[in-house]
Design an enzyme around this catalytic site. Structure first.
Site, PDB file in Angstrom:
ATOM      1  CG  ASP A  59     -17.708  13.627 108.983  1.00 48.25           C
ATOM      2  OD1 ASP A  59     -17.605  14.343 107.961  1.00 48.25           O
ATOM      3  OD2 ASP A  59     -17.646  14.095 110.133  1.00 48.25           O
ATOM      4  CE1 TYR A 152     -21.839  25.061  98.279  1.00 51.04           C
ATOM      5  CE2 TYR A 152     -22.302  26.778  96.673  1.00 51.04           C
ATOM      6  CZ  TYR A 152     -22.301  25.446  97.031  1.00 51.04           C
ATOM      7  OH  TYR A 152     -22.750  24.495  96.139  1.00 51.04           O
ATOM      8  CE  LYS A 156     -19.766  22.984  96.162  1.00 49.45           C
ATOM      9  NZ  LYS A 156     -19.647  21.515  96.206  1.00 49.45           N
TER      10      LYS A 156
HETATM   11  N1  LIG Z   1     -28.710  21.921  94.886  1.00 50.51           N
HETATM   12  C1  LIG Z   1     -28.082  22.899  94.277  1.00 50.51           C
HETATM   13  O1  LIG Z   1     -28.696  23.906  93.924  1.00 50.51           O
HETATM   14  C2  LIG Z   1     -26.614  22.786  93.989  1.00 50.51           C
HETATM   15  C3  LIG Z   1     -26.064  23.632  93.012  1.00 50.51           C
HETATM   16  C4  LIG Z   1     -24.712  23.533  92.723  1.00 50.51           C
HETATM   17  C5  LIG Z   1     -23.921  22.594  93.376  1.00 50.51           C
HETATM   18  N2  LIG Z   1     -24.487  21.779  94.333  1.00 50.51           N
HETATM   19  C6  LIG Z   1     -23.603  20.812  94.991  1.00 50.51           C
HETATM   20  O2  LIG Z   1     -24.109  19.517  94.757  1.00 50.51           O
HETATM   21  C7  LIG Z   1     -23.703  18.667  95.824  1.00 50.51           C
HETATM   22  C8  LIG Z   1     -24.904  17.898  96.320  1.00 50.51           C
HETATM   23  O3  LIG Z   1     -25.834  18.837  96.846  1.00 50.51           O
HETATM   24  P1  LIG Z   1     -27.420  18.551  96.938  1.00 50.51           P
HETATM   25  O4  LIG Z   1     -28.070  19.764  96.471  1.00 50.51           O
HETATM   26  O5  LIG Z   1     -27.729  17.250  96.355  1.00 50.51           O
HETATM   27  O6  LIG Z   1     -27.558  18.537  98.548  1.00 50.51           O
HETATM   28  P2  LIG Z   1     -28.359  17.567  99.528  1.00 50.51           P
HETATM   29  O7  LIG Z   1     -28.351  18.292 100.842  1.00 50.51           O
HETATM   30  O8  LIG Z   1     -29.625  17.107  98.938  1.00 50.51           O
HETATM   31  O9  LIG Z   1     -27.382  16.300  99.612  1.00 50.51           O
HETATM   32  C9  LIG Z   1     -26.130  16.369 100.216  1.00 50.51           C
HETATM   33  C10 LIG Z   1     -25.836  15.024 100.859  1.00 50.51           C
HETATM   34  O10 LIG Z   1     -24.527  15.114 101.448  1.00 50.51           O
HETATM   35  C11 LIG Z   1     -24.578  14.520 102.721  1.00 50.51           C
HETATM   36  N3  LIG Z   1     -23.508  15.064 103.569  1.00 50.51           N
HETATM   37  C12 LIG Z   1     -23.455  16.294 104.138  1.00 50.51           C
HETATM   38  N4  LIG Z   1     -22.339  16.388 104.889  1.00 50.51           N
HETATM   39  C13 LIG Z   1     -21.677  15.207 104.763  1.00 50.51           C
HETATM   40  C14 LIG Z   1     -20.475  14.704 105.304  1.00 50.51           C
HETATM   41  N5  LIG Z   1     -19.712  15.436 106.153  1.00 50.51           N
HETATM   42  N6  LIG Z   1     -20.080  13.445 104.972  1.00 50.51           N
HETATM   43  C15 LIG Z   1     -20.843  12.677 104.148  1.00 50.51           C
HETATM   44  N7  LIG Z   1     -22.014  13.102 103.619  1.00 50.51           N
HETATM   45  C16 LIG Z   1     -22.416  14.356 103.932  1.00 50.51           C
HETATM   46  C17 LIG Z   1     -25.961  14.848 103.250  1.00 50.51           C
HETATM   47  O11 LIG Z   1     -26.357  13.966 104.316  1.00 50.51           O
HETATM   48  C18 LIG Z   1     -26.816  14.682 102.002  1.00 50.51           C
HETATM   49  O12 LIG Z   1     -27.294  13.358 101.865  1.00 50.51           O
HETATM   50  C19 LIG Z   1     -23.046  19.563  96.866  1.00 50.51           C
HETATM   51  O13 LIG Z   1     -21.651  19.475  96.754  1.00 50.51           O
HETATM   52  C20 LIG Z   1     -23.531  20.945  96.486  1.00 50.51           C
HETATM   53  O14 LIG Z   1     -22.642  21.951  96.887  1.00 50.51           O
HETATM   54  C21 LIG Z   1     -25.804  21.855  94.639  1.00 50.51           C
END
Ligand SMILES: NC(=O)c1ccc[n+]([C@@H]2O[C@H](COP(=O)([O-])OP(=O)(O)OC[C@H]3O[C@@H](n4cnc5c(N)ncnc54)[C@H](O)[C@@H]3O)[C@@H](O)[C@H]2O)c1
Length: 248
Positions: A59, A152, A156
């Site tokens: 976590d 959010y 970032k």
């Molecule tokens: N998908 C998008 O559109 C997007 C765009 C810009 C930035 N992001 C960023 O990219 C990153 C990954 O996002 P994603 O889209 O792959 O999301 P996702 O939900 O597919 O994956 C996120 C992962 O983080 C894990 N997680 C959540 N809380 C946690 C914690 N407390 N400790 C450990 N693991 C934890 C989840 O279990 C999951 O496996 C994030 O930081 C997100 O803000 C995503």
């Protein structure tokens, strides 16, 4: 094989962008710890990606859990070359004054406090080796924010500033710190950014991306592998858009 012989921790590596980064790192020869709060999904991803990868429960908002993750990585690999702070969450699209205090705390603990906790744990190790690469997965939300995702977006923006100050402080120690700023991507998180996954909402998001598609885990893996490899040895403190031109 840009990362042959390197070792890496990817937080949130069980899903979406993190899994894409872990996959590309492994393809480039790195040994990778897939660290995630969802231990079963982490194990499944590690099984898929093969022997070079291992799963670890963490976590990232909890100091003791982050320490245990670092100890496990050092035990398994002997050293850590690369840390990717990728785990992240969002609140639902909501007028800024209506986001609950609990949701605000959750987003800040996972997206912001985690960067401090992993740095506190792993920077001393990287300093002792005189090398390391840290990559923070920020967002276009920190550069060109959309309405209703205020806290959010701000998390970032914090991450981008942290990247730059970490980079300038750690450069004399041989540690590079960069960020990538993904645009909306095809991951399970996308639906939460959009509020609802409808063709109309997808079209609205796509209309703001000049290259005309959502980003993918492979896109993030490619950018991350470059920035964390020796090919980027003169690059630190950058927040690189991987956004199909969205922030132009
Ligand atoms: N998908 C998008 O559109 C997007 C765009 C810009 C930035 N992001 C960023 O990219 C990153 C990954 O996002 P994603 O889209 O792959 O999301 P996702 O939900 O597919 O994956 C996120 C992962 O983080 C894990 N997680 C959540 N809380 C946690 C914690 N407390 N400790 C450990 N693991 C934890 C989840 O279990 C999951 O496996 C994030 O930081 C997100 O803000 C995503």
């Amino acid at each position: 094989m840009q990362l042959e012989g390197k070792t890496a921790i990817v937080t949130g590596g069980a899903s979406g962008f993190g899994a894409g980064i872990a996959r590309v790192f492994a393809e480039h020869g790195a040994r990778v710890m897939i660290a995630d709060i969802n231990a079963d999904a982490a194990k499944e991803t590690a099984r898929e990606l093969g022997d070079q990868t291992m799963a670890q429960h963490v976590d990232v908002s909890d100091g003791a859990s982050v320490n245990a993750m670092a100890e496990a990585a050092l035990g398994a690999f002997g050293h850590v070359d690369i840390l990717v702070n990728n785990a992240g969450i969002t609140h639902m699209p909501t007028p800024l004054e209506d986001v609950s205090e609990a949701d605000f705390d959750r987003v800040l603990n996972v997206n912001v406090k985690s960067v401090y906790l992993t740095a506190r744990t792993l920077v001393p190790h990287m300093k002792s080796r005189g090398s390391g690469a840290i990559l923070n997965v920020a967002s276009t939300a920190g550069l060109s924010p959309r309405p209703n995702l205020n806290w959010y977006n701000a998390s970032k923006g914090w991450m981008i500033t942290a990247t730059k100050t970490m980079a300038v402080e750690l450069a004399p120690k041989g540690i590079r710190v960069n960020a990538i700023c993904p645009v909306a991507g095809e991951t399970p998180l996308l639906k939460r950014f959009m509020g609802e996954d409808t063709p109309e909402m997808r079209a609205k998001f796509l209309s703001t991306i000049p290259l005309g598609r959502f980003s993918t885990p492979q896109d993030m893996g490619n950018a991350a592998a470059f920035l964390c490899s020796d090919a980027a040895s003169m690059i630190t403190g950058t927040a690189m858009e991987v956004d199909g031109g969205r922030c132009i």
